[in-house]
Write a protein that holds these residues in place. Structure first.
Motif, PDB file in Angstrom:
ATOM      1  N   UNK A  68       0.852  -1.187   0.000  1.00 32.49           N
ATOM      2  CA  UNK A  68       0.000   0.000   0.000  1.00 32.49           C
ATOM      3  C   UNK A  68       0.885   1.233   0.000  1.00 32.49           C
ATOM      4  N   UNK A  69       0.371   2.296  -0.553  1.00 27.49           N
ATOM      5  CA  UNK A  69       1.154   3.527  -0.585  1.00 27.49           C
ATOM      6  C   UNK A  69       0.256   4.736  -0.349  1.00 27.49           C
ATOM      7  N   UNK A  70      -0.618   4.616   0.662  1.00 30.39           N
ATOM      8  CA  UNK A  70      -1.489   5.742   0.985  1.00 30.39           C
ATOM      9  C   UNK A  70      -0.664   6.867   1.612  1.00 30.39           C
ATOM     10  N   UNK A  71      -0.962   8.102   1.254  1.00 33.43           N
ATOM     11  CA  UNK A  71      -0.200   9.259   1.725  1.00 33.43           C
ATOM     12  C   UNK A  71      -0.880   9.850   2.958  1.00 33.43           C
ATOM     13  N   UNK A  72      -0.624   9.237   4.096  1.00 36.63           N
ATOM     14  CA  UNK A  72      -1.300   9.647   5.330  1.00 36.63           C
ATOM     15  C   UNK A  72      -0.812  11.012   5.821  1.00 36.63           C
ATOM     16  N   UNK A  73       0.477  11.266   5.708  1.00 33.57           N
ATOM     17  CA  UNK A  73       1.021  12.526   6.209  1.00 33.57           C
ATOM     18  C   UNK A  73       0.427  13.711   5.442  1.00 33.57           C
ATOM     19  N   UNK A  74       0.378  13.599   4.119  1.00 33.47           N
ATOM     20  CA  UNK A  74      -0.141  14.697   3.301  1.00 33.47           C
ATOM     21  C   UNK A  74      -1.643  14.911   3.516  1.00 33.47           C
ATOM     22  N   UNK A  75      -2.361  13.829   3.864  1.00 36.82           N
ATOM     23  CA  UNK A  75      -3.813  13.935   4.045  1.00 36.82           C
ATOM     24  C   UNK A  75      -4.220  14.239   5.481  1.00 36.82           C
ATOM     25  N   UNK A 104       8.956  11.630   5.649  1.00 40.67           N
ATOM     26  CA  UNK A 104       7.547  11.532   5.270  1.00 40.67           C
ATOM     27  C   UNK A 104       7.233  10.151   4.716  1.00 40.67           C
ATOM     28  N   UNK A 105       8.100   9.654   3.852  1.00 41.21           N
ATOM     29  CA  UNK A 105       7.909   8.321   3.289  1.00 41.21           C
ATOM     30  C   UNK A 105       8.024   7.250   4.358  1.00 41.21           C
ATOM     31  N   UNK A 106       8.931   7.477   5.296  1.00 45.33           N
ATOM     32  CA  UNK A 106       9.116   6.510   6.381  1.00 45.33           C
ATOM     33  C   UNK A 106       7.854   6.392   7.228  1.00 45.33           C
ATOM     34  N   UNK A 107       7.267   7.529   7.551  1.00 42.76           N
ATOM     35  CA  UNK A 107       6.036   7.525   8.359  1.00 42.76           C
ATOM     36  C   UNK A 107       4.894   6.878   7.587  1.00 42.76           C
ATOM     37  N   UNK A 108       4.722   7.263   6.310  1.00 40.53           N
ATOM     38  CA  UNK A 108       3.655   6.671   5.491  1.00 40.53           C
ATOM     39  C   UNK A 108       3.814   5.165   5.386  1.00 40.53           C
ATOM     40  N   UNK A 109       5.060   4.721   5.183  1.00 42.68           N
ATOM     41  CA  UNK A 109       5.315   3.281   5.091  1.00 42.68           C
ATOM     42  C   UNK A 109       4.965   2.579   6.395  1.00 42.68           C
ATOM     43  N   UNK A 110       5.336   3.184   7.507  1.00 44.93           N
ATOM     44  CA  UNK A 110       5.049   2.587   8.824  1.00 44.93           C
ATOM     45  C   UNK A 110       3.549   2.436   9.043  1.00 44.93           C
ATOM     46  N   UNK A 111       2.798   3.485   8.706  1.00 46.86           N
ATOM     47  CA  UNK A 111       1.345   3.430   8.893  1.00 46.86           C
ATOM     48  C   UNK A 111       0.726   2.413   7.948  1.00 46.86           C
ATOM     49  N   UNK A 112       1.202   2.370   6.696  1.00 42.41           N
ATOM     50  CA  UNK A 112       0.686   1.391   5.733  1.00 42.41           C
ATOM     51  C   UNK A 112       0.961  -0.034   6.176  1.00 42.41           C
TER      52      UNK A 112
END
Length: 748
Positions: free
Chosen positions: A447-454, A673-681
């Motif tokens: 998954x690659x949802x952009x949680x930080x940006x949203x 940012x990518x690290x956080x998104x990856x962790x949440x995904x």
């Protein structure tokens, strides 16, 4: 995962099934000729079972409000020895009512509560050299040689009950190395000074200091040293029960008012057997749905988790019975939270196993990695919850303490079930030859949802809900109503005692009488309690004006043929007094602070703790707004609901933080940012299914439960959704923005 022999695997599985069956049998049926299961020892609170209700009247006709409040609070401490779920509230201008669940014989406790008289610490020898008390040769008990007035006049009374701040009976190691029962005392600053001077004199002259309570000496201890720090120990107790009883007398001995019993009744449950029955059915439905969902989603591990969950539930029931825990609605909340954490631990493990299988790791290694990599998240999540539970157990009172006790037992069991029982079963099943990778977990898509940006979109939605809630509170305040729909537990009200011409069941009262009362009060916050072996019913409502009391009496006489004179009304205070409420707030505040301190120590970054604080604040506010918008009654269960939400939220947050910590070790501080998104995904599956399974468990209670249960479960479901969303959309993004800002500042 290292295989065990097939014989050992079979033995493990058979042993597990036998132990589970034994736990279920012992909990349900027990042993011996009576076949009373351990579950029968579980005490139920006033809301589920009823108990004894005792009303006292003060000697003084017009006592001050402060004296009444102090007396009520100290009396609450006194009855806590019978049950932490006891209620003590003011009735009228000079009466105090005590309600103790699970007691069916008022005589068992009346002797200890009926005359909570004054307490004095008396020096053995007075200023005139004469002995103030001596042992009777006939009775073997100490007797006073002077009146209290004479002792006060010559300074022989060295301290009084009001000088004592706390007293408790405990077991501790004595000078001989053996455990002994003692009474621990703590004095106020002024009391400590007076007691130090008294022990100086007594120690120098090898004298005693008698403790005189309500007309008799309850203890006459010797003085082995000068006590100048305000903390004393009384030794020589024959048992812990004796030490606890003396401590209780000392705690209550500082009451400013003398109380006389005017009536005692055995009262029925406030919710009725229908509420208990439907709650059990709803809980069973929810648990079954969770087990089915686990099996469908996680296949073989899900089946193992389902069996482990049955084992957990049986063991939890057994321990609740063995420890004779009192169960109320807040206690049920603690159990629900602990069940959710038991499911959560399994979900974390099996999600990690699926990840490893997706990455092409061999099954045996994937199983090992699943347990090993999930360990830190499970331990951190459970330790923070245990910290909160123990703080609340120590500092909390009443129903909040019951919540913490159930939660602490459940969390310890959940860790044992997930990290020991489940792992052993997984190894046994694997060793029996079930090695098809497809049966151990489905391949996961990246998954690659952009949680930080949203995150801003989520914040807008949260702010909108909070704004609607605040608007609702303002609107009701402008109408002269309370911003929140506080229940009787918080604001008190009116108690109307009615003797009906026939014996109505609680279900009949709910169906026939309650609508009539609600029409008068315009409020659904109505509580009815039957007086056992009579036609009397106690109806508790919001505070009624004189006109409303007359209207209530007229309606009852007209609709139910109640005779004139068989209706009495009294104003009652809040069951949760200011002191208890303040203690609860302090306990929760300290618990949250320690939880966040633990997060800071474990993750070595203050920003993790700060983002967790903001997420917790969000979850509390959203849940509070649900209470405001839907006008749900805010009572004792409200505290348990909020604690449950905090527990879930912090646990979900820790799982995400654990993954961030893990990836930072591998990737470094590059693209945060990518690290956080990856962790949440990567933790999204766990976040969804943990909250979903708990939501389903509570939904079962909501669907089949009575109205009181619905008011309890609805905000909890909303709070769990809010906590799940904040963990996914808020915590990681907050940490990223704080970390990125600090990084930019450092570079500049």
């Amino acid at each position: 995962m290292k295989k065990m022999s097939k014989r050992s695997a079979v033995i493990v599985i058979i042993a597990f099934l036998l132990i589970t069956a034994l736990c279920i049998y012992t909990a349900a049926f027990g042993w011996g000729p009576e076949h009373k299961g351990a579950a029968s020892n579980i005490k139920k609170g006033l809301d589920l079972e009823g108990g004894v209700s005792i009303t006292y009247e003060t000697d003084e006709k017009n006592p001050s409000a402060s004296d009444l409040s102090d007396t009520r609070y100290k009396l609450q401490q006194r009855v806590d020895q019978y049950s932490t779920e006891s209620n003590v509230y003011l009735e009228g201008d000079n009466r105090i009512t005590v309600e103790i669940p699970g007691v069916t014989n008022a005589d068992e406790i009346l002797e200890g509560l009926a005359a909570p008289g004054s307490l004095y610490f008396i020096a053995q020898v007075g200023s005139d050299g004469a002995q103030n008390y001596s042992m009777s040769s006939e009775t073997g008990e100490y007797e006073l040689n002077k009146t209290i007035e004479e002792l006060q006049a010559d300074g022989s009374i060295v301290c009084e009950g009001s000088d004592v701040t706390d007293a408790s009976g405990v077991m501790e190691q004595g000078s001989t190395g053996l455990q002994q029962a003692v009474v621990k005392l703590s004095f106020s600053k002024e009391g400590a000074e007076k007691f130090a001077a008294a022990t100086q004199t007594a120690y120098s002259n090898n004298q005693t200091i008698g403790i005189y309570y309500d007309g008799r000496f309850i203890s006459v201890p010797g003085v082995n040293a000068v006590i100048d720090d305000g903390n004393a120990i009384i030794e020589g107790m024959s048992s812990l029960e004796e030490a606890t009883q003396i401590a209780s007398y000392i705690r209550i001995g500082g009451l400013k008012l003398k109380l006389n019993e005017i009536r005692s009744n055995i009262v029925g449950a406030q919710l009725g057997q229908e509420a208990l029955r439907t709650s059990l059915i709803g809980g069973a439905i929810g648990l079954a749905a969770v087990m089915i969902l686990m099996m469908v989603v996680y296949l073989v591990p899900g089946v193992i988790a389902a069996f482990a969950l049955v084992f957990y539930a049986a063991l939890m029931l057994l321990l609740l019975g063995l420890f004779k825990i009192t169960l109320t609605l807040p206690g049920v909340a603690g159990i629900i939270l602990s069940i959710g954490m038991a499911v959560d631990a399994n979900v974390i493990i099996y999600s990690r196993i699926s990840e490893e299988l997706t990455n092409g790791v061999p099954l045996s290694k994937a199983l090992n990695f699943g347990f090993d990599k999930a360990m830190s998240a499970i331990v951190d999540g459970n330790v923070t919850t245990i910290i909160a539970a123990f703080v609340i157990m120590i500092l909390g009172t009443g129903t909040i303490k019951g919540f913490a006790i159930n939660l602490a037992i459940g969390v310890v069991l959940s860790m044992f079930t997930a990290l020991v029982v489940s792992k052993l079963l997984v190894r046994a099943v694997f060793s029996l030859g079930l090695t098809d990778r497809k049966k151990w977990g489905r391949t996961k898509k990246d998954r690659n949802y952009r949680f930080v940006r949203n995150m801003p979109k989520f914040l807008v939605l949260a702010v909108l809900v909070i704004a609607i809630g605040i608007g609702s509170m303002v609107m009701h305040s402008s109408k002269g109503e309370r911003a929140l729909n506080y229940s009787l537990d918080f604001i008190g009200g009116t108690a109307t005692t009615v003797e009906f011409p026939e014996d109505y069941s609680l279900e009949q009262l709910d169906a026939k009488v309650k609508p009539v009362v609600e029409k008068i009060t315009g409020d659904s916050n109505v509580l009815m309690q039957k007086v056992v072996s009579s036609n009397q019913v106690i109806i508790k409502t919001r505070t009624l004006s004189q006109d409303e009391r007359v209207s209530m009496a007229d309606a009852l006489e007209e609709n139910f043929d109640v005779k004139d004179g068989n209706i009495t009304t009294e104003s009652i205070s809040a069951a949760i007094g200011k002191e208890i409420r303040n203690n609860a707030i302090m306990a929760v505040a300290i618990a949250v602070a320690l939880m966040l301190l633990y997060i800071f120590i474990r993750f070595r970054d203050i920003r993790f703790a700060l983002s967790a604080i903001l997420a917790l604040l969000h979850d509390v506010l959203i849940t509070l707004m649900v209470y405001a918008i839907l006008r749900i009654s805010v009572g004792s269960a409200f505290i348990a609901v909020m604690l449950t939400i905090l527990g879930y939220s912090i646990n979900s947050t820790i799982v995400i933080f654990d993954r961030v910590r893990e990836l930072r070790k591998v990737r470094g501080e590059g693209n945060l940012e990518n690290l956080v998104d990856t962790s949440v995904n990567m933790t999204l599956t766990r976040s969804i299914f943990t909250n979903l399974t708990t939501f389903i468990s509570i939904l079962g209670l909501y669907v089949v439960g009575v109205s009181t249960i619905k008011e309890f479960t609805l905000p909890m479901m909303c709070g769990i959704v809010a906590g799940g969303l904040s963990s996914v959309f808020l915590t990681g993004g907050l940490w990223y923005h704080m970390k990125n800002k600090a990084k930019a500042k450092k570079e500049k």
